[in-house]
Design a protein around this motif. Structure first.
Motif, PDB file in Angstrom:
ATOM      1  N   ASN B  38       0.722  -1.070   0.113  1.00  0.00           N
ATOM      2  CA  ASN B  38       0.032  -0.176   0.088  1.00  0.00           C
ATOM      3  C   ASN B  38       0.916   1.221   0.189  1.00  0.00           C
ATOM      4  O   ASN B  38       1.921   1.096   0.472  1.00  0.00           O
ATOM      5  N   LEU B  39       0.293   2.322  -0.613  1.00  0.00           N
ATOM      6  CA  LEU B  39       0.768   3.784  -0.571  1.00  0.00           C
ATOM      7  C   LEU B  39      -0.252   4.665  -0.032  1.00  0.00           C
ATOM      8  O   LEU B  39      -1.433   4.468  -0.344  1.00  0.00           O
ATOM      9  N   ARG B  40       0.105   5.691   0.935  1.00  0.00           N
ATOM     10  CA  ARG B  40      -0.810   6.540   1.151  1.00  0.00           C
ATOM     11  C   ARG B  40      -0.095   7.990   1.062  1.00  0.00           C
ATOM     12  O   ARG B  40       0.977   8.108   1.408  1.00  0.00           O
ATOM     13  N   TYR B 144      -4.705  13.877  -2.017  1.00  0.00           N
ATOM     14  CA  TYR B 144      -4.755  12.831  -0.858  1.00  0.00           C
ATOM     15  C   TYR B 144      -5.335  11.728  -1.284  1.00  0.00           C
ATOM     16  O   TYR B 144      -6.263  11.583  -2.293  1.00  0.00           O
ATOM     17  N   GLY B 145      -4.839  10.719  -0.681  1.00  0.00           N
ATOM     18  CA  GLY B 145      -5.414   9.218  -1.302  1.00  0.00           C
ATOM     19  C   GLY B 145      -4.681   8.057  -0.724  1.00  0.00           C
ATOM     20  O   GLY B 145      -3.833   8.238   0.166  1.00  0.00           O
ATOM     21  N   TYR B 146      -4.946   7.018  -1.326  1.00  0.00           N
ATOM     22  CA  TYR B 146      -4.638   5.622  -1.007  1.00  0.00           C
ATOM     23  C   TYR B 146      -4.678   4.630  -2.096  1.00  0.00           C
ATOM     24  O   TYR B 146      -5.398   4.572  -2.809  1.00  0.00           O
ATOM     25  N   TYR B 172      -7.222  -1.137  -5.149  1.00  0.00           N
ATOM     26  CA  TYR B 172      -8.307   0.082  -5.413  1.00  0.00           C
ATOM     27  C   TYR B 172      -7.331   1.251  -5.018  1.00  0.00           C
ATOM     28  O   TYR B 172      -6.364   1.238  -4.273  1.00  0.00           O
ATOM     29  N   GLU B 174      -7.983   5.515  -4.480  1.00  0.00           N
ATOM     30  CA  GLU B 174      -8.754   6.612  -4.020  1.00  0.00           C
ATOM     31  C   GLU B 174      -8.077   7.853  -4.060  1.00  0.00           C
ATOM     32  O   GLU B 174      -7.006   7.868  -3.625  1.00  0.00           O
TER      33      GLU B 174
END
Lengths: 504, 463
Positions: B38-40, B144-146, B172, B174
């Protein structure tokens, strides 16, 4: 009892940590921490006094977090071995290097004192995992049967969630902590189905706590009394008149008010939200950093503290997941915003505005698979030292509602607009309770609501409520947190009729 | 695993080892191994990231009609886990949902290893993101997102000879855009997309949609609470229909305690809930939404039964022609209520045969609101399934077929079941990402719905 479980201590904690930290340093990390966790969870549910599920799970894992060239890297795995620690350290460094081009704000961490090999265990008497599950089923079945014995109760759902959290932490600065916490939540819901359709429910108000099995067998909570009263309370609720929507004075019991505090103060004073880190998910906050020391949060009667030290508090621990010793501090003083919940990075980055470069110890990760983020302390409304009792508060209301127990809750992405329901709503007329109402929800904007706070109750009604299921961050993490408060009086709050919201 | 340097045993091997250690009358072993990355990001910069391996081994032991379940992530003492589940079964009273374990053949490829992902799955996405961060920075916008990608491999084996293996890809992204970076003020909007393998996802395209929506916010319009003609886009519809689906346990309905209960007894199966032509369905073999085609349960509930582990899943209709045709039934609840066995399937499609895109529905609107997504959805009254929640990240005023500005957010109170009976238009069904529930629910295909009188209960100042 109250010793760290041997199963955690039997893992190669120090060997894996030493190897992982060294491998991270060798690969170029300026900071590294290694976390090993062993989490025990056991959930029971009973349906009409019969066991529906008894799930029992152990989650073990190892996580390495690094800072390389000012960028985070993180890797984790369920296998706690020296070799795995080395592999994860290298992988975390690689993740940091891959991510570096996306990072515009170098990570720097607040300096904190080194805690060299300290151990902390939460306050409980009987480890719930040492109790025979058959005894748990028997107790919950007995409690369920007491409710089912009433002709006004058609169904009873009973549940018991229990967690034992074992955690080992070591970082490149030299801090090493070993900790264990226990928490649990028993809960029973009675349902009455009307013969001609429709149904109504009533749930126990006993909060989840950082205690052991003694919570169910001792006198911390009056289980017998609560269970004995519930059927009649449910029957009365089923017959109760539907509320007339409008503005009412609300006397809010701590069994309900804790959740309003959680949503409208607890979350709003998390600095990561105020800075926008949660803008895409959990949301931000109206209580922005530029208003620290000046934002009028509410009535001057409001004294709100944050702490991770209250005995039996669900957020309580000795050291956070960045090795910072936990503490207690002011969040709202005399109605003005004066503090935030912090972790090491945010404390350092915003030291000038915060007036301190120290973290207050709010970093938490809910599993070895997740990176620590700033999570909620026990955020509590302090009682007025000589404040009134619940009865005295009710006696000062001409037309109002006394609200007991939490149920439905929702608040917007900036922590302004909220709506709450409850378990029971008693109409107050001329200073006296005259019976229950149905279909009540109260709706307000956070600062308006807290400005309408007219009286804070005394220590006699103070109760530590809380939740096991507070969500935040992506990937999603769940944290447990307590909120203390006394019964308090709010003037002129908007009350909806939820049945009228549905139909037109 | 202490001290072990070789790789941990494979999922199939764990299943066989646990089954061979079993002395119970019946045994089901579930192994789930996940690999995720994951990346945020926030304010045009990375915030957190990670790569994670996960594992859970669950042993379900059946002794007579009693069942015991134990789960663990460690695999160093599998026989102890098996013994613990057997002890639990022996001590338990007979289970209400007891029944024969599922029988069936062994899947080809059962012994294949776990599927693996890594941070490199984001290589192209990360490059695009970096580019969009720089563009946003120079244009004064905040992103901003994920992004999350997970490959989850399930092995299920039973003492009845059943051997199933399934790999679930789930990804996914966002993207939230703010007209100025920071916690508050200015406009905010959101786009999200589900993907199985990232080949069909373009950050640049998502960013373009964010910018189109932020531009709509150049004009701000304050509107009061009230009932408005409202276009609910697919993400919002998915969040509402998902909630209704999770409330659709047949047993609870038969007991008189859900919105699907018939007053006086029985369920509302057969009732007309929505317009003719409306179909709500699940299908594990629907290619873009493909999901595990057999039941997996590590605990029983009104929606699941540990005895149904391995039960084959197929296409299921919940609503046909607007009529409620089925509720979620385990084999036990189906027996009890005399209903067909219709277990939970982890995807959801609502289709009314509409052909209009959201843009076309906007063009056909005289005056109304276009929403982006919903947030903080909670149950207020289970009897009507009245839900409350907020609009989030963009409410737009439509006048004479065009978006003319951005409106303040609202708190709403509505029931997804009651809404189905008040639809003015059902648009074209398309894949979407449910904003509120994407932690657990990402496989959905929904239309935009036109509701003539959506109940915006009060104004939210959130922006």
């Amino acid at each position: 009892m109250r010793a760290v479980e041997p199963e955690l201590l039997a893992l190669p904690l120090r060997e894996a940590a030493a190897a992982g930290l060294q491998a991270a340093r060798d690969a170029g990390a300026s900071h590294a921490d290694v976390r090993v966790e062993r989490l025990r969870g056991q959930d029971l549910t009973l349906r009409n006094a019969r066991l529906e599920r008894l799930s029992d799970a152990v989650t073990t894992g190892l996580a390495v977090r690094v800072v390389v060239d000012g960028t985070w890297g993180f890797a984790s795995s369920p296998d706690v071995t020296v070799a795995e620690a080395v592999r994860l350290a290298r992988q975390a460094v690689e993740v940091a290097r891959t991510s570096r081009p996306l990072n515009a704000e170098p990570v720097e961490l607040a300096d904190e004192p080194v805690h060299d090999d300290v151990t902390w265990v939460s306050a409980y008497e009987v480890d719930p995992f040492a109790v025979d599950p058959a005894d748990k089923v028997a107790l919950l079945a007995d409690w369920s049967s007491r409710l089912l014995a009433s002709p006004d109760v058609d169904h009873v759902d009973a549940g018991l969630q229990q967690v034992l959290e074992g955690k080992f932490y070591a970082d490149t600065a030299g801090t090493t902590t070993t900790q264990q916490r226990v928490r649990l939540q028993p809960r029973l819901t009675a349902t009455r189905v009307a013969p001609d359709g429709g149904f109504e429910t009533m749930r126990t108000n006993a909060p989840p706590v950082g205690r052991g099995w003694e919570y169910l067998t001792g006198d911390t909570w009056d289980w017998a009394g609560e269970l004995a009263r519930m059927p009649e309370q449910l029957a009365e609720k089923s017959r109760a008149p539907s509320v007339e929507p409008g503005r009412y004075d609300l006397v809010i019991d701590p069994t309900n008010l804790w959740l309003t505090i959680h949503e409208s103060i607890g979350h709003a004073t998390e600095l990561d939200r105020a800075l926008g880190y949660e803008a895409a998910y959990a949301g931000t906050s109206f209580a922005t950093l530029d208003q620290l020391g000046s934002l009028r949060y509410g009535s001057a009667l409001m004294q709100v503290t944050g702490d991770r030290t209250t005995p039996h508090g669900l957020s309580t621990t000795g050291y956070d997941d960045e090795g910072v010793q936990t503490q207690s501090w002011d969040i709202v003083r005399d109605g003005v915003l004066v503090g935030y919940q912090l972790d090491r990075r945010m404390a350092r980055q915003n030291a000038e505005v915060l007036g301190t470069a120290r973290s207050n110890g709010c970093a938490f990760a809910d599993s070895p698979a997740h990176v620590p983020v700033q999570r909620m302390a026990n955020v509590s409304l302090q009682p007025a030292p000589d404040g009134p009792s619940t009865d005295e508060l009710i006696s000062g209301v001409d037309r109002g509602i006394y609200i007991v127990g939490d149920k439905s809750w929702s608040i917007d992405m900036q922590r302004y607009n909220f709506q709450f329901t409850g378990q029971r709503f008693y109409e107050i007329r001329d200073g006296r309770l005259v019976g229950q109402l149905r279909d009540v929800a109260y709706q307000a904007t956070t600062t308006d609501f807290w400005a309408s706070l007219e009286a804070v109750g005394g220590p006699q009604s103070y109760l530590l409520g809380g939740a096991l299921n507070c969500g935040k961050a992506q990937p999603g993490q769940v944290a447990a947190v307590s909120h203390g408060c006394p019964t308090s009086l709010f003037r002129g709050v908007s009350v909806l009729n939820t049945a009228q919201e549905q139909t037109r | 695993m202490t001290g072990l340097t070789s790789d941990p045993p494979s999922g199939a091997e764990l299943v066989e080892r646990a089954l061979s250690a079993s002395r119970a009358d019946g045994c089901v072993v579930l192994v789930e191994q996940s690999s995720s990355a994951n990346l945020r990001w926030a304010g045009n910069t990375l915030t957190t990231n990670g790569v994670t391996q996960g594992r859970a081994v669950t042993v379900v032991s059946v002794v007579g009609a009693s069942v015991g379940v134990r789960s663990a992530t460690t695999v160093d003492d599998l026989p102890a886990l098996v013994r613990a589940s057997e002890t639990a079964a022996r001590e338990a009273e007979p289970a209400e949902d007891a029944g024969p374990l599922v029988e069936g053949p062994a899947d080809g490829g059962f012994t294949d290893p776990a599927a693996q992902t890594s941070a490199s799955v984001f290589s192209r996405v990360a490059a695009e993101l970096g580019d969009r961060f720089r563009a946003a920075g120079s244009d004064g916008l905040g992103l901003y997102g994920y992004a999350s990608h997970e490959l989850s491999t399930t092995w299920l084996g039973s003492s009845t000879g059943l051997r199933r293996r399934h790999v679930q890809p789930n990804g996914y992204l966002e993207l939230t855009g703010k007209s100025r970076p920071g916690a508050s003020g200015g406009g905010s909007t959101w786009v999200g997309q589900h993907t199985r393998d990232w080949s069909d996802l373009s950050v640049t395209a998502l960013d373009a949609e964010v910018r189109r929506r932020l531009a709509w916010g150049a004009r701000q319009v304050e509107l009061p609470a009230g009932r408005y003609e409202t276009l609910l886009p697919p993400s919002a519809v998915a969040d509402l229909m998902g909630y209704a689906y999770w409330t659709a346990a047949g047993r609870d309905a038969a007991e008189g305690r859900t919105v699907f209960s018939r007053p006086g007894g029985g369920t509302r199966v057969g009732d007309q809930l929505g317009p003719a032509g409306l179909r709500l369905s699940s299908d594990p073999y629907d290619p873009p939404l493909a999901t595990r085609p057999f039941s997996v349960a590590s605990a029983s509930s009104s929606m699941t039964s540990v005895f149904d582990n391995g039960l084959p899943l197929g296409a299921t209709d919940w609503l046909v022609d607007g009529r409620l045709t089925a509720l979620v039934q385990t084999r036990a609840s189906a027996r009890e209520t005399g209903s067909p066995v219709t277990p939970y399937v982890d995807n959801l499609t609502l289709d009314g045969g509409g052909t209009a895109t959201t843009d076309e529905m906007v063009a056909a609107t005289g005056r109304g609101l276009l929403l982006t997504c919903l947030w903080y959805i909670r149950e207020v009254d289970p009897e009507t399934l009245l839900l409350t929640g907020l609009t989030r990240d963009g409410v737009y005023l439509v006048e004479d077929g065009e978006v003319v500005g951005a409106v303040n957010n609202f708190r709403w109170n509505e029931s997804p079941v009651a809404l189905l009976g008040r639809l003015a238009e059902v648009g074209r069904t398309s894949r979407c990402l449910p904003r509120e529930w994407s932690d657990d629910f990402t496989r959905a295909r929904m239309p935009t719905l036109r509701v003539p009188d959506f109940n915006m209960s009060s104004v939210s100042q959130a922006s």
